[in-house]
Design a protein around this motif. Structure first.
Motif, short mmCIF file in Angstrom:
data_model
loop_
_atom_site.label_atom_id
_atom_site.label_comp_id
_atom_site.label_asym_id
_atom_site.label_seq_id
_atom_site.Cartn_x
_atom_site.Cartn_y
_atom_site.Cartn_z
N ALA A 599 -2.15 -12.49 -14.51
CA ALA A 599 -1.76 -12.43 -13.38
C ALA A 599 -2.80 -11.98 -12.36
N LEU A 600 -2.48 -10.12 -12.52
CA LEU A 600 -3.25 -9.40 -12.12
C LEU A 600 -4.46 -10.15 -12.37
N ALA A 601 -5.08 -10.65 -13.65
CA ALA A 601 -6.52 -10.83 -13.42
C ALA A 601 -7.01 -11.53 -12.58
N ARG A 602 -5.95 -13.10 -12.81
CA ARG A 602 -6.47 -13.74 -11.81
C ARG A 602 -6.67 -13.26 -10.42
N LEU A 603 -6.05 -12.26 -9.54
CA LEU A 603 -5.83 -11.72 -8.33
C LEU A 603 -7.17 -10.97 -8.49
N ARG A 604 -7.30 -10.28 -9.20
CA ARG A 604 -9.25 -9.18 -9.03
C ARG A 604 -9.91 -9.83 -9.40
N ALA A 605 -9.94 -11.46 -9.94
CA ALA A 605 -11.25 -12.69 -9.67
C ALA A 605 -11.13 -13.34 -9.06
N SER A 606 -9.85 -13.19 -7.24
CA SER A 606 -9.80 -14.07 -6.96
C SER A 606 -11.38 -13.55 -5.02
N GLY A 607 -11.56 -12.14 -5.83
CA GLY A 607 -11.90 -11.69 -4.39
C GLY A 607 -11.54 -10.73 -3.33
N PHE A 608 -9.45 -9.73 -3.70
CA PHE A 608 -9.28 -9.50 -2.71
C PHE A 608 -10.19 -8.31 -2.08
N PRO A 609 -9.99 -7.45 -1.17
CA PRO A 609 -10.15 -6.36 -0.85
C PRO A 609 -9.18 -5.16 -1.47
N GLN A 610 -10.84 -3.82 -2.40
CA GLN A 610 -10.15 -2.83 -2.48
C GLN A 610 -9.85 -1.89 -1.73
N LEU A 611 -8.42 -1.69 -1.88
CA LEU A 611 -8.30 -0.16 -0.77
C LEU A 611 -8.84 1.03 -2.24
N LEU A 612 -8.92 1.59 -0.44
CA LEU A 612 -9.85 3.11 -1.00
C LEU A 612 -9.04 4.45 -0.67
N ASP A 613 -8.82 5.53 -1.02
CA ASP A 613 -8.02 6.97 -0.47
C ASP A 613 -8.75 7.23 0.81
N PRO A 720 -10.47 -12.78 1.22
CA PRO A 720 -9.07 -14.03 1.19
C PRO A 720 -7.32 -13.17 1.03
N GLY A 721 -6.52 -13.29 1.12
CA GLY A 721 -5.77 -12.40 1.76
C GLY A 721 -5.27 -12.18 3.23
N PHE A 722 -4.14 -11.51 3.32
CA PHE A 722 -4.21 -11.75 4.70
C PHE A 722 -3.38 -10.01 4.80
N GLN A 723 -4.21 -8.81 5.41
CA GLN A 723 -4.10 -7.47 5.34
C GLN A 723 -3.21 -7.26 6.94
N LEU A 724 -2.58 -6.64 7.00
CA LEU A 724 -2.35 -5.68 8.04
C LEU A 724 -1.81 -4.26 8.17
N LYS A 725 -2.26 -3.11 8.91
CA LYS A 725 -2.20 -1.35 9.04
C LYS A 725 -1.53 -1.07 9.73
N TYR A 726 -0.69 -0.02 9.54
CA TYR A 726 0.37 0.92 10.07
C TYR A 726 -0.36 2.31 10.15
N MET A 727 -0.61 2.88 11.83
CA MET A 727 -1.05 4.11 11.05
C MET A 727 0.54 4.98 12.29
N VAL A 728 1.09 5.74 11.18
CA VAL A 728 2.21 6.63 11.36
C VAL A 728 1.75 7.60 11.23
N ASP A 729 0.94 8.25 12.66
CA ASP A 729 1.04 9.93 12.04
C ASP A 729 1.31 10.78 12.93
N PRO A 730 1.21 12.00 13.15
CA PRO A 730 2.02 13.17 14.10
C PRO A 730 1.55 12.90 15.84
N GLY A 731 0.86 11.56 16.23
CA GLY A 731 1.00 11.67 17.40
C GLY A 731 1.42 10.59 18.02
N PHE A 732 2.28 9.52 16.67
CA PHE A 732 2.82 8.37 16.89
C PHE A 732 4.64 9.07 16.88
N LEU A 733 4.56 9.20 15.88
CA LEU A 733 6.13 9.90 16.03
C LEU A 733 6.44 11.04 16.66
#
Length: 1413
Positions: A599-613, A720-733
């Motif tokens: 399953a991991l191989a199929r998901l990786r071959a589908s071209g989902f964006p890779q997350l970087l730190d 492919p896929g759908f991505q959401l981001k939440y910024m939780v930083d000292p400015g928000f908290l």
């Protein structure tokens, strides 16, 4: 003195204050273990003891009520111990005593006082006792929770003086902070206090507030071989004793005794109160109970005794006494007799166990004519109860059967019932025999065996074997005044309360009751119980009846309390018809598994964006099955506090076990959820694209990649896929919120709802734990989940009779079936944001910092020199420009100058007018402006950041600026901000917020309108506690057609992203502090900025429109809720609920379980179920919500609390109520039922399509897209062909396909019955795949004409027909070809074959039982 008398005299106690007993409802008692180790300190060496001998020390324990300044209970004394003083060690006394006790007074003001007493002897040999100090131990905290005290090093501080100092009126709470109490330096008591639940087993043997030592023998407890008796107490075996033929003789005769008694009572009451009325003996009662010297083992039984002469005449009369009237003597029997048998099931073979009998009279003032009791019941008739005589019998342990005669006692001596008893005759007779009988006697026959069985219920008691006949002609039917035969109630659990006669029963004279036998109760609940006993139980709580003659064993008070009465219906225990919905706990989630390598191989071959730190490196992936080592300190100490939470929706997989997946599988899908306190999210529609290009995997369980849809309708296959981001930083908290966010990730689950993007039907819900998002010092972390998407289907297996709802456990509940619809592939990540924290250069490189600082001073000097040159040049240019303008003004002509002068004159006139207007305006608003400035001078502004259901606590320092005292009234313009007037609530919030300001008891005075007032001395400053708490939400209003969560905009991308932060309106609240005369002392302006709240769980209900939804939701175990108190002894806490909509009824109810009993009568017995309630039973939240018109959706929130002051909710639930149009359909399985719905058009033309949740059972016509005309009417035809019997729901949506809006929605309620099976077959097939099996059956046409038949089945996945229809002539036979599909597992299946006619009506039904083995 006997053993019982000795123990009884030694354990007399002082009762609590009468206010505690009068106002407090019955409470559960809490058991404690108090370990006393040693006392250390120089204060033990008193100078007064130097001249005395035999000096030893003793500890004494007493209970004290600080509120009422009252000592109560029994004082416990330890053994005396000598003083030990070693070199280099302070003097100490070692006790090593363990004390046990229990109390139900769970108030913070109830304390335990420990006194250190020195005992010695003077020179003349007389004993002397001196107090060396005392300590205070609180048994309960401010929330009425038991104290767990363990002072290992510090010890308990001791105070100077004796405990009698606590009686001084200046010693108020908090008593430890009182200046009048002085702590003894370097003197303390080593001790520990903790709850001790094992003591609950001996509650019935040990009274409250009675401390006992660990080695003290309690009658009824087995002696331990060694060690502590109460560590694991064991009970002695109980036996059943029977008392019968009981009679009471009073001296000199019953008539003379009652005549004297009535005369004394009339003289005590006074002639003014009686006013010529008659004082009558209304009832003669006898309380019989077993006493172990400490307390009654069970509440005494209450029976009614009657004069023997009146029993012989077949009636029960009352002796009346009128002023000035004489009483005619009678020569008939002068004894009070009891015709029934007494069962004492709690007896123990122990010399301290005794049977206590208390004779009690009930008197009433009859106001009828001629001194007779009026026929009409009057609730105002006064009644009096007085105890007359008592006796105690200590049987020998080896006694089995004998006749007993006991002397009655009275007067001022102590008795086990702790009541005042009527006086005894004066001791003027010398004969001992006469002294034994002058107060009266009681005689009875007792036996311990069961050889003498009671008579069968329903027979007259006079015919009972072994009983002397009291009447020759007994009545044929049981009379209300003649007691029935005794009944035995054997219970599996003990009760702690007696029959409990009400005051209303004691305030009315007896009325005549019909002797008609009531009908036998349905269901055979009590077949062996007599009708008379049932009638007595029904009349016990009747406020219009007389005192009931309860001559059966009434220790089962709950049976009497739950019995129906004649005038008022009795509420049955709360038993919901529907099965309660189980609320997910904070640690509940959908079954999640780690992805396989394929399953991991199929998901990786589908071209989902890779997350970087933040270092542009791939994020570390963790396994979801690995445990998370959560360390809060490590998370809070992390310098990288910028958390970027990423949610990636990758793929959706069909469930292989869902038989209807091919028909109900959506083409597009979208998700709704809410993360933390961000606004709710509705994702755009995502297309499901098959990712399995090969045929290796089965089609039904293939994975589908989620792909976004562009504005033009094409697919975005590049990303492919759908991505959401939440910024939780000292400015928000908010400040300090970082800790709460970490706890949210560690303890909560995220609930995600999946929706069909075309039909707008709910596909299912999934829940995922967020604990893997804790970075634990790492720069980034990522986890892949495969979550089961589950939907709940409600089915009712069988119909319920109307009578079954009234029987405990007889309700056939609606079954809840969980169906796995698919698996969601979700990726969660937490990445540190690209934010770097700056550090001082001097901390990094001090040499470089010094060099740059010296260079900076040189550059500063050069800059100052250049700036001076620039200022000279600029001044020269300005002077040149002014000279040019001056010359131009002098070259103007005369006409221009004249016009300029005229214009200036007009401007002056206009300016003067403006100045006059300004001056008039200033004069008018001068007073208002001055008042506003003065108001601002005394105004204090405060800002609150509040969330739903959470109480915000703060204190305001109010100062009296005057030299005179004032009574200040506190008024607020918003009820959500209130003053805390209860000291217990104030203490609770001060403890939560760790506020160290002083606290005062009874600080506020409440006016008639509950407005608080506070008294201020001159120049005094006090702290006013405030609490802001809001339960109403602006967005909790009902949402009309086309709700936000089901609407998708076309065009703008931002409109499809509602998870972005949105502004919330600020609320302004004004609090005024007004002195007498309306003088303002201070103003408090509170600005409330509402913040979004966390949603722990979401519930969705589909219900018919314009009806009430009634649901019960079972709460998860309280100890699993976040923020629940840890280690609470004494059972689970009480839970409270509040709703955001005031029009919704919500409450918590504890379920009552059914406790089974056996009722014996003679040789027969029958079962009886009674509701009981004990610790650990489930708690349900009951909701009653009014639904709106279809397709309205009502949204509201529910907050759950575990503390009585509702400080902070432990759970917040979100509810959606979808109101649907209801359609009821009664049908037969396998047969087509047709009906039609009326569609009404809107103001515009719409392109619509109808979707169903069960397309294999409900079909629509038109099936595709059709035009709904504006303001028009059109029919939608439905065809219902159910595949299984029972009741269930099918959802039908009419959707606008252009704008994806919900136009109409229906709830189709199917009530299906199975047709009659005419033939049955049986076949055996091998499981585990294969090619299946072909079989044939024959069918004969019973009609003489040619007919067309159609074939259907309830399991199309297991059976296919060779032909779906056939035509056959009259009387001919046709062979039906069957093909059975292979099964993957062994077992049995029943497959129905429906043969329908040309109108699709069922002709015959065949049943084929298939066994896979």
């Amino acid at each position: 003195m006997g053993e019982w008398q000795r123990i009884f005299v030694q354990n007399l106690t002082v009762p609590p204050h009468n206010q505690r007993r009068r106002h407090s409802p019955p409470r559960d008692s809490t058991a404690f273990q108090f370990i006393l180790k040693s006392v250390e300190g120089d204060a033990l060496k008193l100078r007064a003891l130097d001249e005395m001998s035999d000096v030893e020390f003793q500890l004494r324990l007493s209970f004290f009520d600080v509120t009422y300044h009252h000592f109560f209970g029994k004082t416990w004394r330890s053994a005396t111990k000598p003083l030990k003083a070693g070199l280099g060690h302070p003097p100490a006394v070692v006790f090593h005593e363990t004390v046990y006790f229990h109390t139900s007074l769970d108030y913070p003001s109830i304390i335990l006082v420990v006194e250190v007493v020195a005992t010695a002897r003077r020179r003349d040999g007389t004993p002397q006792e001196m107090s060396c100090g005392f300590g205070i131990v609180h048994l309960f905290n401010s929330r009425s929770e038991p104290t767990n005290l363990n002072l290992k090093d510090k010890g308990l501080s001791l105070y100077h003086g004796t405990p009698r100092a606590l009686l001084h009126p200046l010693l108020q709470e908090p008593i430890e902070m009182n200046k009048n109490l002085m702590v003894i330096d370097s003197c303390h008591l080593q001790c520990s206090l903790q709850p001790h639940p094992p003591l609950e087993t001996v509650y019935h043997l040990l009274p409250e507030n009675t401390p006992v030592s660990s080695l003290q023998r309690i009658p009824g407890m087995l002696a331990a071989h060694e060690g502590d008796l109460f560590q694991k107490p064991r009970l002695m075996k109980t036996v059943t004793w029977y008392l019968e033929k009981l009679s009471i003789h009073l001296y000199p005769s019953l008539e003379r005794f009652e005549e004297e008694l009535l005369d004394l009572l009339m003289s005590d009451q006074g002639n003014s109160m009686l006013d010529g009325n008659t004082l009558a003996v209304q009832e003669r009662r006898l309380h019989i109970g077993v006493h172990n010297g400490f307390c009654f083992v069970q509440p005494p039984q209450v029976v009614v005794v009657v004069p023997e002469a009146e029993v012989a005449r077949g009636r029960t009369g009352s002796l009346q006494r009128k002023q000035g009237a004489g009483v005619r003597p009678s020569s008939e029997g002068q004894a009070l007799v009891l015709r029934s048998r007494i069962h004492l099931t709690e007896m123990v073979h122990h010399p301290a166990f005794g049977v206590v009998l208390l004779l009690e009279y009930v008197f009433s003032v009859a106001s009828g004519p001629d001194g007779k009791t009026p026929s009409v019941t009057s609730l105002t008739t006064p009644a009096y109860m007085h105890s007359i005589r008592w006796a105690v019998w200590n049987p020998s342990p080896d006694a089995t059967s004998s006749n007993v005669v006991l002397p009655l006692q009275g007067g001022v001596q102590h008795n086990p019932s702790h009541v005042l008893v009527y006086k005894t005759p004066p001791a003027t007779m010398s004969s001992e025999e006469v002294k034994q009988v002058e107060s009266g006697t009681v005689q009875f026959h007792f036996s311990t065996g069961s050889e003498e069985q009671p008579a069968v219920a329903g027979k007259p008691s006079s015919s009972t074997k072994g009983e002397a006949p009291l009447s020759k002609n007994p009545p044929p039917t049981p009379s209300p005044k003649s007691p029935p035969s005794p009944q035995v109630l054997v219970s599996t659990q003990d009760y702690s309360r007696g029959p409990g006669l009400s005051i209303s029963q004691l305030s009315v004279p007896p009325v005549s009751c019909s002797s008609k036998t009531p009908s036998q109760p349905s269901g055979g609940a009590l077949p062996s119980q007599s009708s008379e006993a049932l009638r007595q139980l029904q009349e016990q709580d009747n406020p219009r009846g007389a005192i009931t003659h309860l001559e059966s064993n009434l220790s089962y008070s709950s049976l009497a309390q739950e019995s129906p009465t004649a005038d008022q219906l009795q509420e049955l225990p709360f038993t919901p018809v529907h099965v309660p919905i189980m609320a997910l706990g904070p640690h509940s989630e959908s079954p999640s598994t780690g992805l396989t390598r394929a399953a991991l191989a199929r998901l990786r071959a589908s071209g989902f964006p890779q997350l970087l730190d933040c270092n542009k490196e791939p994020v570390q992936i963790v396994d979801p099955v690995d445990p998370v080592n959560f360390i809060p300190q490590r998370e809070e100490a992390d310098l990288l506090q910028n958390n970027e939470i990423i949610l990636q929706f990758l793929a959706f997989t069909r469930a292989a076990e869902d038989r209807t997946a091919l028909e109900t599988w959506p083409k597009t899908i979208y998700f709704t959820f809410q993360f933390y306190r961000f606004p709710p999210v509705t994702t755009p529609r995502l297309q499901l694209v098959n990712a399995d290009t090969s045929k290796a995997a089965p089609f039904i369980s293939s994975s589908h990649i989620l792909v976004q849809i562009k504005e033009d309708g094409t697919l975005n296959l590049g990303s492919p896929g759908f991505q959401l981001k939440y910024m939780v930083d000292p400015g928000f908290l908010k400040p300090g919120e970082q800790r709460w966010f970490i706890r949210y990730l560690a303890e909560h689950t995220l609930q995600i709802d999946a929706w069909d993007g075309d039909s707008l039907l709910l596909v299912g819900s999934a829940a995922v734990k967020l604990k893997h998002l804790l970075r634990q010092g790492r720069t980034a972390v990522q986890v892949h989940h495969e979550l089961e998407v589950i939907t709940m289907e409600y089915k009712q297996d069988t119909t319920m009779m109307s009578g079954e709802i009234l029987k405990h456990g007889g309700v056939k509940p609606i079954g809840v079936h969980a169906v796995v619809r698919g698996r969601l592939h979700l990726s969660l990540a937490n990445i540190v944001g690209n934010v770097c924290q700056a550090q001082k250069l001097a901390d990094v490189d001090s040499e470089l910092a010094a060099m740059l600082f010296s260079r900076l001073r040189e550059v500063s000097a050069t800059f100052q020199h250049s700036s001076r040159e620039a200022s000279v040049t600029r001044r020269r240019k300005l002077e040149r420009m002014l000279s040019v303008r001056r010359r131009e003004s002098q070259e103007g002509d005369a006409a221009k100058k004249a016009s300029l002068i005229t214009g200036r004159h007009e401007d002056r006139i206009q300016h003067s007018r403006d100045l006059q207007i300004i001056e008039a305006y200033r004069e008018r608003i001068k007073a208002e402006s001055i008042a506003s400035m003065l108001s601002q001078a005394i105004t204090t502004r405060h800002t609150l950041y509040a969330t739903f259901g959470t109480a915000e606590f703060f204190e305001f320092a109010l100062k009296n600026p005057y030299n005179v005292q004032h009574t200040v009234t506190i008024e607020t313009d918003n009820p959500e901000l209130s003053v805390i007037v209860d000291a217990r609530e104030w203490r609770h919030f001060k403890k939560l917020t760790q506020t160290t300001t002083p606290l005062e008891e009874d600080m506020f005075h409440l006016q008639d309108d509950l407005t608080p007032q506070v008294y201020l001395r001159p120049r005094e400053t006090v702290h006013i506690p405030f609490k802001y708490q809001a339960f109403s939400l602006e967005h909790a209003a009902t949402m009309q057609q086309g709700p936000t969560e089901l609407m998708f905009s076309k065009g703008k991308e931002d409109s499809a992203a509602p998870w972005k932060s949105c502004g919330i309106q600020t609320k302004h609240i004004r609090v005024s502090f007004t002195a007498s005369g309306g003088k303002l002392l201070a103003i408090l302006s509170v600005n409330v900025e509402s913040q979004p709240h966390v949603v722990d769980q979401t519930f969705r209900f589909y219900h018919p429109e314009l009806t009430f939804l009634k649901k019960s939701i079972r709460l998860p175990p309280w100890h699993t809720l976040p923020g629940a108190p840890v280690g609470m002894p004494g059972g689970e806490p009480e839970m409270f609920v509040r709703c955001s909509d005031p029009n919704i009824v919500c409450e918590t109810k504890k379920m009552k379980l059914i406790q089974h009993y056996w009722v014996r009568s003679g040789t027969s017995q029958s079962g009886l179920g009674l509701p009981t309630q004990g610790p650990g039973e489930p708690q349900d939240v009951f909701l009653k919500v009014a639904g709106g018109p279809s397709p309205q959706i009502k949204r509201f929130f529910l907050s759950i609390y575990t503390d009585p002051w509702l400080a902070a909710p432990t759970q917040i639930w979100q509810f959606y109520l979808h109101s649907l149009q209801r359609v009821d359909v009664s049908c037969i399985t396998g047969q087509l039922t047709r009906l039609s719905l009326v569609l009404r058009g809107t103001q515009a033309i719409r392109k619509v399509k109808a979707y169903t949740s069960h397309p294999h059972e409900l079909t629509v016509d038109p099936e595709g897209i059709f035009i709904l005309p504006a303001n028009g009417v059109q029919d939608l035809h439905l065809g219902v062909r159910p595949q299984s019997a029972g009741s269930r729901f099918v959802y039908l949506n009419l959707v606008d396909v252009e704008y994806h809006q919900l136009v109409s929605s229906w709830l189709v309620c199917l009530s299906c019955r199975q047709p009659l099976v005419s033939k049955a077959f049986e076949i055996v097939l091998p499981p585990g795949g294969g090619k299946g099996s072909n079989k044939r059956i024959t069918y004969a046409n019973p009609y003489p004409s040619r007919r067309v038949y159609f074939l259907h089945t309830n399991r199309p996945d297991l059976l296919q027909f060779k032909e779906d229809s056939f035509e056959i002539g009259g009387g001919e036979t046709y062979t039906i070809g069957l093909r059975f599909a292979p099964s993957q597992s062994a077992g049995e299946e029943e497959i129905l074959i429906y043969i329908n006619d040309h109108e699709d009506k069922n002709e015959e039904t065949f049943c084929v039982k298939v066994t896979y083995q």
